[in-house]
Write a protein that holds these residues in place. Structure first.
Motif, PDB file in Angstrom:
ATOM      1  N   ARG A   1       0.829  -1.204   0.000  1.00 59.41           N
ATOM      2  CA  ARG A   1       0.000   0.000   0.000  1.00 59.41           C
ATOM      3  C   ARG A   1       0.868   1.261   0.000  1.00 59.41           C
ATOM      4  O   ARG A   1       0.602   2.207  -0.770  1.00 59.41           O
ATOM      5  CB  ARG A   1      -0.924   0.001   1.210  1.00 59.41           C
TER       6      ARG A   1
ATOM      7  N   ILE B   1       0.814   3.879  -3.233  1.00 58.04           N
ATOM      8  CA  ILE B   1       0.344   5.259  -3.059  1.00 58.04           C
ATOM      9  C   ILE B   1       1.484   6.242  -3.332  1.00 58.04           C
ATOM     10  O   ILE B   1       1.281   7.278  -3.981  1.00 58.04           O
ATOM     11  CB  ILE B   1      -0.211   5.468  -1.641  1.00 58.04           C
TER      12      ILE B   1
ATOM     13  N   HIS C   1      -0.487   3.639   4.009  1.00 60.05           N
ATOM     14  CA  HIS C   1      -1.125   4.723   3.255  1.00 60.05           C
ATOM     15  C   HIS C   1      -0.812   6.081   3.887  1.00 60.05           C
ATOM     16  O   HIS C   1      -0.478   7.045   3.183  1.00 60.05           O
ATOM     17  CB  HIS C   1      -2.632   4.484   3.222  1.00 60.05           C
TER      18      HIS C   1
END
Length: 450
Positions: free
Chosen positions: A21, A25, A322
């Motif tokens: 993740r 991102i 994230h």
């Protein structure tokens, strides 16, 4: 955005849920990102954890439904279970998910390295191939690994890493541990037809959960045929000529089994990572200490997920990854709030929890109110066993705010997810009471608690 001073803006070690993740991102923000994984992409959850385990849970619960299908008017003949069929289907889907993880990374422009990586300095990483790369930031997301306690013959046991790949179905299985992994696999293999023994060193299982709820589980497990050996440990294991295992417990009990699953906990996976080359010292439990922004004692190195031993849950690792990418590359410095996180144990029946236990609530708030519903779920009416559900709500007496909710019964995890939103938002018992029930459901008990 790329900083040409370094080979990468971010280099991630470990392609599990948190690492993937963060990398994806960050790549989406225009950062030049590299990621190294020595095993398989997807990490513990996708490859050897919650995803394949939940598939086994679902398959095993089908056996329970079959056992009382005749009460529902169904006549079923020639029922049989084939372990290889289930095993291969589950692992085939794991392969599919692993491929999707690779595609996701590639789509974000992340360069992947399928090899081990170690830290050689605050901004340098050495790959197993011998190549050394530099990065403005390094992220450690190597997760955790099972712990096997020392006992004679421990080499004959397996862990949750291997349980998904068994060649033969273990007709007699011993599970060692009292946490969620042990209880889930005990329930799975019991439902699939194995003779299961659960061994735990203390009389308490799931010790971090609300104990009034937890105490409902052992009698149900025993009624379903699981032999509970609580307050005992494995003392010795000897392998017989036919391949079976002769087990001696510390309470004097002896058992002959086909397989031993050790599920006594997990530890951060940091061995040989090279943290010392960046001046990073491990914590008391072998974890990588980090601040609320997931930064280690070295300003250029971060860590997320189980390796930090904050909250060992996949959704938490994903949120941490994230938040890190947003903070470093998205112009939005933020961190994850680790309070009031909903959790579930996919035992049979399942247990779910969010917020404080009764003991924690009394310590934090002093005066509290407790509301309960003890009921037999409608679907259990068809079963020959009179299994009951229990929901327990805890409120702060001064504000009426709900500070804890705990339950045992069918589909507990599915039910508590929505309730967790309300509790996280700070709603009161009065807010729950003012909500009209959906009847007849198990979830309606949440708005009828007395």
């Amino acid at each position: 955005m790329a900083d040409t001073t370094y080979d990468f803006d971010l280099f991630t070690i470990g392609a599990g849920s948190g690492g993937v993740r963060a990398s994806r991102i960050a790549g989406g923000y225009g950062a030049k990102v590299g990621i190294a994984e020595e095993h398989r992409y997807g990490g513990t959850c996708v490859i050897r954890g919650c995803v394949p385990k939940k598939m086994l849970v679902n398959a095993s619960m089908f056996a329970e439904e079959l056992s009382h299908a005749h009460h529902k008017g169904w006549t079923l003949k020639d029922n049989s279970f084939d372990w290889a069929t289930l095993r291969d289907f589950v692992n085939g889907d794991v392969d599919r998910l692993e491929g999707l993880y690779g595609q996701t990374l590639g789509g974000a422009g992340v360069e992947s390295f399928s090899e081990r990586a170690t830290i050689t300095g605050p901004h340098t990483v050495r790959l197993a191939s011998g190549r050394e790369v530099t990065a403005k930031y390094i992220l450690v997301a190597t997760g955790g690994e099972p712990v096997v306690p020392a006992f004679e013959g421990s080499e004959h046991s397996i862990t949750s890493n291997e349980i998904f790949y068994l060649d033969e179905f273990p007709k007699r299985l011993m599970v060692m541990g009292g946490g969620y992994i042990a209880l889930e696999f005990a329930g799975i293999f019991n439902a699939l037809g194995a003779d299961v023994t659960l061994v735990n060193r203390s009389d308490t299982i799931l010790r971090t959960y609300e104990q009034e709820i937890v105490k409902r589980l052992p009698p149900v497990m025993e009624a379903r045929g699981i032999d509970l050996q609580l307050g005992a440990q494995i003392e010795k294991v000897e392998k017989a000529e036919d391949g079976s295992l002769n087990v001696t417990l510390t309470n004097g009990t002896t058992k002959q089994v086909d397989q031993i699953l050790v599920a006594t906990g997990r530890r951060p996976r940091v061995e040989g990572l090279g943290l010392e080359h960046a001046g990073i010292e491990l914590g008391a439990k072998g974890e990588i200490p980090v601040d609320k922004f997931s930064k280690t004692s070295c300003d250029s190195i971060y860590a997320v997920g189980d390796v930090t031993d904050r909250v060992q849950l996949t959704p938490v690792a994903i949120r941490e990854g994230h938040a890190l990418a947003d903070s470093l590359f998205g112009g939005n410095e933020r961190y994850v709030d680790h309070s009031c996180i909903a959790t579930a144990v996919f035992s049979q029946p399942s247990i779910a929890s969010v917020g404080m236990t009764e003991e924690e609530a009394r310590e934090a708030h002093g005066e509290i109110n407790i509301y309960k519903s003890d009921f037999r779920p409608m679907k259990n009416i068809f079963s020959d066993r009179a299994e009951r559900g229990l929901y327990k709500m805890i409120t702060d007496a001064a504000t009426d705010k709900v500070v804890g909710l705990h339950m045992i019964g069918p589909e507990s995890a599915e039910i508590i997810q929505a309730a967790a939103v309300a509790i996280k938002a700070g709603l009161t018992k009065a807010d729950f009471d003012a909500t009209t029930a959906i009847h007849p459901t198990m979830a309606e008990e949440l708005v009828l608690l007395k």
